[in-house]
Every structure is written in C-alpha cells, then in structure tokens.
Design an enzyme around this catalytic site. Structure first.
Site: not given
Length: 159
Positions: A27-29
């Site tokens: 996932g991407y922060l």
C-alpha cells in the site's frame, strides 16, 4: 543515493509461471507524482520504500530507498495506507543472459494484469527479450503500482 533503473513490459496472455511465486501486499502512504512512500509485506517480511519521481525522458531511472522493517510494523502501516492495497504474486524468472525478470501476477482489483520488470545497471544495458513479453509500458503511468492502487485494472475501459 539509491537509484533504480527498471524497464517494464506487459506479459502475453497465456503465460504461466514454472513455480509458485511469493505473495505481496503493498500500500501507499504517499502517492504524489514527486515521490511515493510504499509499505510492503513480502514473504512474511516488511519493507518501507521511498521512490522519487518517475516519468518523462528518464522514465526508467529514479531514486529509490528501501528499508526492511518489522512485519508487525508493515501490517500496521498497511492499515494506514491510502485506499487500494495491491495484491500480487511475484515470480522470479531467470533468463540465459544472466538477468532475472520479476513477473507480477496481480490479484484482487487488478486481476488479469501480468507485468514483467527487469532491473538494469544502466539505461543502455542490453538484455534478452523473452518471447512471452508483449508491449513495453515503461513510463506509462497507468502501470505504476501507485496508479493501480487508485485506478485498478478492472476499471480500465481500454484493456
């Protein structure tokens, strides 16, 4: 400074790995064009990766910094990630010229997409192109994992 030089290709329909790959959840922060901050669980291990801007004439080259983190931290960070966690199986495919292709077979919202990447030491480094490769998509933002998290393959009108 860490640098990644990578070329990316679609894989022809019907390609199947010789053996099982490794499951990845990522996932991407942060997924702004200037930088991405990715958290990944791969093979029970956690990683945090920061990548610089991708695209333009230098689409194959960008800054990359990757750090192993505790798996529990990676799981916790995934729960904080932007919507659209990527699920895929990564298969490593060595070829006769000494390179190893990373072939990602996507699952979930990106089911049906199969992409192969090769990491190079220089932009002009020669490499063998296996017959199971289709068109090159290096620099095509739709194929960036951060883009696939926001606009999954299943939603593409033109596939």
């Amino acid at each position: 400074m860490g640098v990644e030089i990578e070329r990316k290709f679609r894989v022809r329909a019907g390609w199947r790995p010789d053996s099982a790959g490794e499951e990845i959840a990522q996932g991407y922060l942060s997924s702004v064009p200037e930088r991405t901050v990715r958290v990944r669980l791969r093979g029970g291990r956690g990683y945090l990766t920061v990548k610089g801007k991708n695209g333009g004439a230098d689409a194959a080259r960008r800054a990359e910094f990757e750090y192993e983190i505790p798996a529990a931290d990676a799981r916790a960070l995934l729960s904080l990630a932007e919507p659209g966690v990527i699920e895929k199986e990564r298969c490593l495919v060595p070829v006769a010229d000494g390179h190893t292709w990373e072939v990602d077979v996507f699952h979930g919202e990106n089911e049906g997409l199969v992409v192969a990447e090769i990491e190079l030491g220089a932009e002009d480094e020669p490499f063998a192109r296996p017959d199971w490769l289709a068109d090159e998509v290096t620099g095509d933002a739709r194929y960036y994992n951060s883009s696939l998290a926001r606009t999954p393959y299943r939603l593409w009108e033109e596939r």
